[in-house]
Design a protein around this motif. Structure first.
Motif: not given
Length: 438
Positions: A64-66, A50-54
């Motif tokens: 809110q970034n997730f 999730v962290i890499e994709k976004n």
């Protein structure tokens, strides 16, 4: 002793947080959140993706970034979300199928609780011991200063359910000389529960609103003779009419506690005050029109960032607030009905909480439809890709567990059938899924 120290440390931390400004509290939340994100980036394959994709910047990110995560997402990605290699979905399911003692720890290290919830979808949640007691530390916020009280907890007890797991683990921390807490099984007949309460004469009574209303009815009919000083409730929407009925019957204040399997104690009301205070020391809330998102800042074993809960929280407009926490109106969650049926000795109810905690391996979703005063249909959906032998075992397990409930409730006269369905009916007015259909 270690667990007691954890409880005391976080209770003290809460006292200090109560003196912060809102801005200071939010700054502490963000610091804890970014520490959690750095941890899951290293330990959780799901969140690392999730962290890499976004393209999330760990050092300055916010929840809110997730993307939001649902119970379905959690179960589907369970092994990739969990950060401790000792915990796997297969072993958790085997443990829950085998163990019916809520005091038993998974691999002697983890608390596991499960619930089907009002959606009927099975969910299971894992806490390391120190994380569990961090979540329970909010108990001390509304624990009477004089601990020498007789406390009665009434709920489902024959498994790893949130309420009884909390009651039993907190009981184990204190000497019985300080805290005489007794657990009553809501699966027992109503008459058995009434007799046991009359014998205990509790100072504090803890149960769900629907059970408390049943007990208030028993009091008004002259069968129950107790005088609790304080009543605590949680687990479902507390209707204004029920609050007035219960408080007037017992002549005691009722405190509504906001609890979930995913985050344990999330907030609480205060005696003789409306509304709930959200405990934001280690939880971050996002309030939406028809749901909330909660980010848990203390559970590193099963990290939940922006976990979606189908409750509706409405902020209260206050001119003066002594705490930095949000205050909301009573939780406007989904309200379920108990399954009231005729028994050999009159009428009793299968609390819908028995059903929301109904756990059978490979059962994904279910709904109860009452067909008469002494019969119902158990509608179910099985886990996909079961072979015929596994499907046969599932049906036998469901029938066995339903018979256990009916026998204990003295409802052996009640008939039921099990029906596999492709979809579930919803409430015609609200459009919501109902666990019990009358």
């Amino acid at each position: 002793m270690k667990n007691l120290l954890t409880l005391a440390k976080f209770a003290l931390d809460h006292k200090l947080n109560e003196k912060l400004t809102r801005h200071q509290l939010e700054a502490r939340q963000l610091k804890k959140f970014r520490k959690l994100v750095a941890f899951v980036n290293e330990r959780s394959p799901f969140y690392a993706r999730v962290i890499e994709k976004n393209q999330i910047d760990i050092e300055c990110c916010t929840p809110q970034n997730f993307p939001k995560i649902t119970k379905t997402d959690l179960i589907k990605n369970f092994d990739d979300i969990i950060t401790d290699p000792r915990v796997t979905q297969k072993e958790i399911l085997a443990f829950l199928s085998r163990s019916k003692n809520p005091a038993e720890l998974f691999k002697d290290s983890f608390y596991v609780v499960h619930t089907s919830g009002s959606s009927g979808e099975i969910g299971y949640f894992v806490y390391a011991q120190h994380e569990w007691f961090k979540g329970l530390s909010n108990l001390l916020r509304f624990q009477p200063s004089n601990l020498r009280k007789r406390i009665a907890f009434i709920g489902p007890v024959g498994g790893h359910y949130t309420g009884v797991s909390m009651a039993m683990s907190s009981q184990q921390l204190f000497s019985k000389r300080l805290l005489n807490s007794k657990v009553f099984d809501v699966n027992d007949s109503l008459q058995t529960i009434v007799d046991q309460l009359n014998q205990l004469q509790p100072h504090i009574l803890i149960s769900y609103p629907s059970i408390l209303r049943l007990l208030a009815e028993q009091t008004r009919s002259g069968k129950l003779h107790i005088k609790p000083k304080l009543i605590k409730t949680s687990g479902e929407a507390l209707l204004p009419g029920d609050r007035a009925f219960i408080e007037h019957t017992f002549q005691a204040s009722l405190v509504n506690i906001y609890i979930s399997s995913e985050n344990l104690i999330m907030g609480s009301g205060l005696p003789q005050q409306e509304g709930l205070l959200l405990f934001e020391d280690n939880l971050m809330f996002e309030l939406n029109d028809d749901h909330i998102c909660v980010t848990n800042l203390y559970n590193y074993t099963m990290p939940l960032i922006r976990y979606t809960v189908g409750d509706k929280l409405v902020p209260e407009q206050l001119t003066k607030q002594p705490y930095p926490y949000m205050k909301v109106k009573e939780v406007l969650g989904r309200s379920e009905q108990d399954l009231r049926l005729a028994t050999r000795n009159g009428e009793d109810a299968i609390s819908h909480h028995i059903l929301t905690e109904f756990f059978v391996q490979n059962l994904e979703r279910f709904q109860i439809k009452k067909t008469s005063d002494s019969s119902f249909v158990f509608r179910m959906q099985a886990s996909p890709h079961l072979d015929n032998l596994q499907k046969k075992k599932l049906l036998e397990d469901i029938q066995y567990k339903l018979n256990l409930i009916l026998n204990k409730k003295l409802m052996t006269n009640v008939q039921f059938s099990i029906e596999e369905v492709d979809y579930f009916s919803v409430n015609e007015k609200s459009g919501k899924f109902q666990l019990v259909v009358i």
